[in-house]
Scaffold this active site. Structure first.
Site, PDB file in Angstrom:
ATOM      1  N   ASP A  77      -1.736  -1.238  -3.744  1.00 12.46           N
ATOM      2  CA  ASP A  77      -2.245  -0.575  -5.049  1.00 12.46           C
ATOM      3  C   ASP A  77      -0.791  -0.776  -6.177  1.00 12.46           C
ATOM      4  OD1 ASP A  77      -1.479   1.951  -2.863  1.00 12.46           O
ATOM      5  OD2 ASP A  77       0.064   1.526  -4.112  1.00 12.46           O
ATOM      6  N   ASP A 105      -3.898   4.097   2.395  1.00 13.02           N
ATOM      7  CA  ASP A 105      -5.425   3.726   2.669  1.00 13.02           C
ATOM      8  C   ASP A 105      -5.693   2.281   2.814  1.00 13.02           C
ATOM      9  OD1 ASP A 105      -6.590   3.327  -0.904  1.00 13.02           O
ATOM     10  OD2 ASP A 105      -5.031   2.078   0.327  1.00 13.02           O
ATOM     11  N   ASP A 138      -4.852 -10.622 -15.460  1.00 14.25           N
ATOM     12  CA  ASP A 138      -5.800 -11.589 -15.393  1.00 14.25           C
ATOM     13  C   ASP A 138      -7.281 -11.441 -16.119  1.00 14.25           C
ATOM     14  OD1 ASP A 138      -6.026 -13.459 -12.218  1.00 14.25           O
ATOM     15  OD2 ASP A 138      -7.182 -14.002 -14.046  1.00 14.25           O
ATOM     16  N   ASP A 160       0.964  -1.096   0.065  1.00 12.19           N
ATOM     17  CA  ASP A 160       0.086  -0.156   0.059  1.00 12.19           C
ATOM     18  C   ASP A 160       0.865   1.285  -0.102  1.00 12.19           C
ATOM     19  OD1 ASP A 160      -2.232   1.778   2.641  1.00 12.19           O
ATOM     20  OD2 ASP A 160      -1.862   1.960   0.415  1.00 12.19           O
ATOM     21  N   HIS A 168      -3.793 -17.496  -4.903  1.00  7.27           N
ATOM     22  CA  HIS A 168      -4.331 -16.487  -4.177  1.00  7.27           C
ATOM     23  C   HIS A 168      -5.719 -17.164  -3.705  1.00  7.27           C
ATOM     24  CE1 HIS A 168      -6.203 -16.476  -8.003  1.00  7.27           C
ATOM     25  NE2 HIS A 168      -7.355 -15.981  -7.585  1.00  7.27           N
ATOM     26  N   ASP A 169      -5.855 -18.537  -4.267  1.00  6.11           N
ATOM     27  CA  ASP A 169      -7.171 -19.289  -3.887  1.00  6.11           C
ATOM     28  C   ASP A 169      -6.718 -20.579  -2.812  1.00  6.11           C
ATOM     29  OD1 ASP A 169      -8.372 -19.281  -7.101  1.00  6.11           O
ATOM     30  OD2 ASP A 169      -8.728 -17.821  -5.600  1.00  6.11           O
ATOM     31  N   ASP A 199      -8.867 -16.809 -16.309  1.00  2.00           N
ATOM     32  CA  ASP A 199      -9.928 -17.235 -15.296  1.00  2.00           C
ATOM     33  C   ASP A 199     -10.797 -18.390 -15.753  1.00  2.00           C
ATOM     34  OD1 ASP A 199     -10.645 -16.857 -12.446  1.00  2.00           O
ATOM     35  OD2 ASP A 199     -12.285 -16.279 -13.160  1.00  2.00           O
ATOM     36  N   ASN A 248      -0.240   4.594  -0.360  1.00  2.00           N
ATOM     37  CA  ASN A 248      -0.789   5.594  -0.094  1.00  2.00           C
ATOM     38  C   ASN A 248      -1.621   5.617   1.442  1.00  2.00           C
ATOM     39  OD1 ASN A 248      -2.715   4.059  -0.759  1.00  2.00           O
ATOM     40  ND2 ASN A 248      -3.762   5.464  -2.214  1.00  2.00           N
ATOM     41  N   GLU A 267      -6.414 -21.052 -16.469  1.00  2.00           N
ATOM     42  CA  GLU A 267      -6.906 -21.855 -15.076  1.00  2.00           C
ATOM     43  C   GLU A 267      -8.004 -22.756 -15.428  1.00  2.00           C
ATOM     44  OE1 GLU A 267      -9.675 -20.061 -12.407  1.00  2.00           O
ATOM     45  OE2 GLU A 267      -8.668 -20.887 -10.646  1.00  2.00           O
TER      46      GLU A 267
HETATM   47  O1  TEU Z   1     -11.103 -19.600  -9.175  1.00  5.90           O
HETATM   48  C1  TEU Z   1     -11.851 -20.678  -9.733  1.00  5.90           C
HETATM   49  C2  TEU Z   1     -11.760 -21.770  -8.621  1.00  5.90           C
HETATM   50  O2  TEU Z   1     -12.413 -22.684  -9.226  1.00  5.90           O
HETATM   51  C3  TEU Z   1     -11.700 -21.277  -7.303  1.00  5.90           C
HETATM   52  O3  TEU Z   1     -12.814 -20.856  -6.876  1.00  5.90           O
HETATM   53  C4  TEU Z   1     -10.951 -22.494  -6.623  1.00  5.90           C
HETATM   54  O4  TEU Z   1     -11.617 -23.702  -7.248  1.00  5.90           O
HETATM   55  C5  TEU Z   1     -11.456 -22.638  -5.514  1.00  5.90           C
HETATM   56  O5  TEU Z   1     -11.478 -21.425  -4.580  1.00  5.90           O
HETATM   57  C6  TEU Z   1     -10.415 -23.799  -4.779  1.00  5.90           C
HETATM   58  O6  TEU Z   1      -9.621 -23.296  -3.855  1.00  5.90           O
HETATM   59  C7  TEU Z   1     -11.201 -18.451 -10.141  1.00  5.90           C
HETATM   60  C8  TEU Z   1     -10.186 -17.551  -9.228  1.00  5.90           C
HETATM   61  O7  TEU Z   1      -8.823 -17.930  -9.319  1.00  5.90           O
HETATM   62  C9  TEU Z   1     -10.937 -17.276  -8.109  1.00  5.90           C
HETATM   63  O8  TEU Z   1     -10.366 -16.473  -7.302  1.00  5.90           O
HETATM   64  C10 TEU Z   1     -12.452 -16.586  -8.249  1.00  5.90           C
HETATM   65  O9  TEU Z   1     -13.072 -16.411  -7.229  1.00  5.90           O
HETATM   66  C11 TEU Z   1     -13.272 -17.480  -9.330  1.00  5.90           C
HETATM   67  O10 TEU Z   1     -12.291 -18.162 -10.504  1.00  5.90           O
HETATM   68  C12 TEU Z   1     -14.401 -16.885  -9.882  1.00  5.90           C
HETATM   69  O11 TEU Z   1     -13.699 -15.800 -10.897  1.00  5.90           O
HETATM   70 CA    CA Z   2      -3.125   2.179  -1.203  1.00  3.13          CA
END
Ligand code: TEU
Ligand code: CA
Length: 528
Positions: free
Chosen positions: A28, A24, A97, A20, A311-312, A192, A22, A245
């Site tokens: 960013d 907030d 993405d 971050d 991130h998932d 995605d 700034n 993905e």
């Molecule tokens: O994720 C697709 C997806 O299948 C994920 O939801 C994953 O299967 C699940 O979270 C298992 O951990 C993509 C993106 O990476 C995710 O961040 C989004 O929420 C999703 O698509 C919808 O766009």
């Molecule tokens: Ca920020």
């Protein structure tokens, strides 16, 4: 000629949690720019940004309301242009993405579609009566709209209506979005849930415990046709790459998806090494399940992707390593796996520090829409509070989304404000500042390993052959033009006896030679 995206290491940034600039409380684009020299020193060659487009953030940016503009929380188009230019000065390529299976329900297209306004009326999938399909986030996949007197399909959150790929106008819109960003100088897309775009039919699905209806949209012929069209009309005109993905993809599907459509795909199969079929059905982690899946995909696809986090997914050191007793050794052992297998490696922000799962103490701290939905559904199904907490603590996507730990200062040096999601208390010891100057840190090990990979064709694009695999140990060989490299990894907290293995190029125990016994979580890159 070897394509550039086979030689480089990708670093995924979750902008909201990266830096971050700034105060907030939200990461960013200027924050990313301020860290480009660090990423350049680490040795990564491609940055994949999770979505920074306009979004109401029901799914933290994976619900897009304007594909051609930047969410003001993250900055402006000018900031994006600056990032692309500054990264290019450091020979780092930017990948965005592409989230086009669905938009946000706040997108102009959807608002007009709800009113039945042409040409948007059929941009989405509407029905008088819903079928029995269920959402990735649990619960029904249809939502009623009064103004239209119909239901729309949302395979994810209610605020993520699926686009209708039977409508050529939708495909043309997607081409326009791709050209807009490629013309601004990005070098490709992470796509995605790209293998579910086309729904062959809206008939009811077979009864299942999850994703009822998936047989009608997983890797269907219509999706292959659309992806070939996107490659022919757009992607083939640019020096760029695409990684898809792909949900529940099989090697056979993957081969087809990478034959004149995408350049590579993410499979989820190895992510089942600690669960039964779906991530919420917990199971003790089995290293050999991970190894077998990794080895299978090495053989089955022309060009693979290698990842252990994103991130998932939960943090790999908490999930496949031992954050309590061997935090550094196991983080480094996982790094050896990630950076010496064949295929493009994807590091997720913080993985190079050995960051761990969220030290969550209450469900109120949850931010992730998937976790909240699944938690409330599980409680309605009368699963015990204790199991629900364990399930969420182990598998919530928030585990990956706690802010980057840059220093031991307040909020890990991520922000001077109050972070949008709590910073892990262990930032006092796991942070960039202390690791950067420590030659024995996880970060320094990643830097050394990436430098080795960047300078070793056998690791970048050599052949892959399994040497041996046991319940806990995975040994394999890479080779290119007569140069061979051995790799051995022990993902257990016990010593493991192995056939004598030889001299090391790199070792997470600092050993120059390995004998017939590996230490707990010992891993090494070996001379051959
Ligand atoms: O994720 C697709 C997806 O299948 C994920 O939801 C994953 O299967 C699940 O979270 C298992 O951990 C993509 C993106 O990476 C995710 O961040 C989004 O929420 C999703 O698509 C919808 O766009
Ligand atoms: Ca920020």
């Amino acid at each position: 000629m070897i394509e550039w995206w086979k030689k480089r290491v990708v670093y995924q940034i979750y902008p909201r949690s990266f830096m971050d600039s700034n105060g907030d409380s939200i990461g960013d684009i200027q924050g990313i720019i301020s860290k480009l020299d660090v990423l350049h020193e680490l040795g990564v060659g491609i940055l994949w940004l999770s979505p920074v487009y306009c979004s109401p953030n029901e799914d933290n940016g994976y619900d897009i309301s304007d594909y051609r503009n930047i969410n003001p929380e993250y900055g402006t188009l000018a900031d994006m242009d600056e990032l692309i230019a500054e990264a290019s000065k450091r020979d780092i390529k930017i990948v965005m993405d592409l989230v086009v299976n669905h938009t946000s329900s706040q997108h102009e297209w959807f608002k007009k579609s709800c009113q039945g306004v042409e040409p948007y009326k059929d941009y989405y999938i509407w029905r008088k009566k819903p079928n029995n399909w269920t959402s990735f986030f649990g619960g029904k996949a249809w939502q009623y709209v009064e103004s239209r007197g119909e239901y729309y399909l949302h395979l994810f959150a209610k605020g993520q209506p699926d686009l209708n790929y039977d409508n050529p106008a939708v495909i043309e819109e997607v081409k326009g979005i791709m050209r807009f960003w490629l013309d601004r100088g990005i070098s490709g897309f992470r796509c995605d849930v790209i293998n579910i775009l086309h729904k062959t039919t809206l008939r009811n699905g077979r009864p299942r415990i999850a994703l009822v209806g998936r047989e009608h949209y997983l890797s269907q012929p219509g999706t292959h046709r659309i992806l070939k069209e996107l490659r022919k009309d757009v992607l083939s005109k640019y020096d760029c790459f695409t990684v898809g993905e792909s949900v529940m993809v099989t090697p056979k599907d993957a081969k087809q998806l990478c034959n004149g459509e995408l350049d590579m795909v993410f499979s989820f199969e190895h992510m089942n090494a600690d669960c039964f079929f779906i991530k919420w059905l917990l199971r003790k982690f089995s290293p050999i399940r991970l190894y077998k899946s990794l080895a299978k995909w090495e053989k089955k696809v022309k060009w693979n992707t290698i990842y252990l986090e994103n991130h998932d997914q939960p943090r790999s050191v908490s999930r496949f390593g031992d954050e309590k007793n061997y935090p550094i050794e196991s983080a480094k052992a996982l790094a050896v796996l990630l950076l010496t297998l064949k295929g493009t490696p994807f590091i997720f922000e913080g993985e190079e520090l050995g960051m761990t799962n969220f030290d969550m103490t209450s469900m109120d701290q949850l931010n992730d829409v998937e976790s909240k939905n699944v938690y409330s559904l599980a409680r309605k199904l009368r699963l015990s509070e204790n199991y629900c907490h364990k399930m969420i603590w182990q598998k919530s996507r928030d585990n990956a989304r706690t802010p980057m730990q840059w220093s031991a200062q307040k909020h890990g040096g991520f922000t001077t404000g109050t972070p949008w999601l709590k910073v892990n208390d262990n930032h006092t010891t796991i942070n960039f500042d202390c690791e950067h100057d420590d030659p024995n840190s996880v970060w320094s090990f990643y830097k050394e390993l990436i430098a080795l990979r960047n300078s070793t064709p056998a690791l970048q694009y050599g052949t892959f052959k399994v040497s041996f695999m046991t319940k806990n140990v995975f040994a394999y060989e890479r080779a290119f033009e007569g140069k061979k490299i051995g790799v051995i990894v022990n993902l257990s907290n016990k010593k493991q006896r192995v056939p004598c293995v030889g001299y090391t190029i790199m070792s997470n125990y600092g050993r120059t030679q390995l004998d017939c016994e590996l230490e707990p979580y010992e891993a090494a890159v070996l001379r051959r």
